[in-house]
Design an enzyme around this catalytic site. Structure first.
Site, PDB file in Angstrom:
ATOM      1  N   SER A 151       0.842  -1.198   0.000  1.00  0.00           N
ATOM      2  CA  SER A 151       0.000   0.000   0.000  1.00  0.00           C
ATOM      3  C   SER A 151       0.871   1.240   0.000  1.00  0.00           C
ATOM      4  O   SER A 151       2.000   1.232   0.521  1.00  0.00           O
ATOM      5  CB  SER A 151      -0.905   0.017   1.238  1.00  0.00           C
ATOM      6  OG  SER A 151      -1.579   1.254   1.355  1.00  0.00           O
ATOM      7  N   TYR A 173      -1.572  -0.589  10.967  1.00  0.00           N
ATOM      8  CA  TYR A 173      -1.681  -1.085   9.597  1.00  0.00           C
ATOM      9  C   TYR A 173      -0.546  -0.603   8.704  1.00  0.00           C
ATOM     10  O   TYR A 173       0.144  -1.400   8.059  1.00  0.00           O
ATOM     11  CB  TYR A 173      -3.021  -0.675   8.995  1.00  0.00           C
ATOM     12  CG  TYR A 173      -3.199  -1.116   7.553  1.00  0.00           C
ATOM     13  CD1 TYR A 173      -3.465  -2.440   7.248  1.00  0.00           C
ATOM     14  CD2 TYR A 173      -3.086  -0.208   6.506  1.00  0.00           C
ATOM     15  CE1 TYR A 173      -3.617  -2.859   5.930  1.00  0.00           C
ATOM     16  CE2 TYR A 173      -3.228  -0.605   5.194  1.00  0.00           C
ATOM     17  CZ  TYR A 173      -3.498  -1.934   4.911  1.00  0.00           C
ATOM     18  OH  TYR A 173      -3.635  -2.329   3.605  1.00  0.00           O
TER      19      TYR A 173
END
Length: 250
Positions: A151, A173
């Site tokens: 990501s 995350y």
């Protein structure tokens, strides 16, 4: 070895996509299946996995279920055995399965450390567990590829660039994706010269269950970069991070 698609399975490209029963993973499986590949649908929930396989087959893909919990050693070992028995090798591994906190705030000073451990177990250790189990099968391929779903939020460069909005502070995350990026580089160094190309993919801000469907892109759009990296030529890049626009800085 039986094959119900009119073509010997030994002549087909064999792929495994983890977390492929929904969202981006499903669309990656669909994209690879549309190429005529035989695609293993890795799914922790076998019922949902069966449903995804049925949907892919209805669309003409050669899909098969691979029960797979990336956090469980026995499950991953069984998955590798299933693929070995079915095809004798693996050509492409897409490490797509991932976990998120399911909510915010996620400030590092207040985040639940149990949550951090859970995300690391899935997003990093799970990728390593699956990759290590599948490497012997990938070494049997003439064009082995590994794609790790990462990501933009894991990019330290983007994180420290003024004016870049990556959705606020993330103490759990985002760091797992930074860790995954680092691991991807280490695998690339280890596998240099073996023919195995390994890269990380940024699907973009995709509307999935991971973010409460708040994303602005469709899962099909998000799957495109992983499909592209799965089909790289032998002289393609390795040990890099990509999105739809090209290379993303670490």
């Amino acid at each position: 070895m039986s094959e119900n698609m009119g073509e010997s399975i030994s002549e087909k490209t064999i792929a495994l996509v983890t977390g492929a029963n929904k969202g981006i993973g499903y669309e990656v499986a669909a994209g690879l299946g549309a190429l005529g590949w035989s695609v293993g649908v890795g799914a922790r929930d076998e019922r949902r996995g069966d449903d995804a396989v049925a949907k892919l087959r209805a669309a003409g893909a050669d899909a098969f279920l691979v029960p797979l919990d990336v956090t469980d050693d026995a499950s991953v070992t069984a998955a590798a055995r299933l693929i070995e028995e079915r095809a004798g090798r693996l050509d492409v591994l897409v490490n797509n399965a991932g976990a998120a906190t399911g909510g915010r705030p996620e400030a590092p000073s207040t985040v639940d450390l149990t949550t951090v451990r859970r995300l690391v177990e899935t997003n990093v250790i799970g990728v390593m567990r699956v990759t290590n189990a599948m490497l012997p099968l990938l070494r049997g391929s003439t064009h082995p590829r590994i794609v790790n779903q990462s990501s933009h939020v894991g990019s330290l460069t983007l994180r420290t660039t003024p004016g870049v909005d990556l959705g606020g502070v993330s103490g759990a995350y985002a760091p797992t994706k930074t860790y995954l990026n680092a691991v991807t580089v280490q695998y690339a160094e280890e596998l240099a010269g073996t023919g195995v190309l390994i890269n990380a993919a940024c699907p973009g801000y995709v509307a999935t269950a991971l973010n409460g469907f708040s994303g602005t892109q469709t899962p099909e759009q998000g799957a495109a970069v992983a499909v592209r990296l799965a089909t790289l030529p032998d002289d393609g890049p390795t040990g890099m991070l990509f999105d739809d626009n090209g290379v993303v800085p670490w």
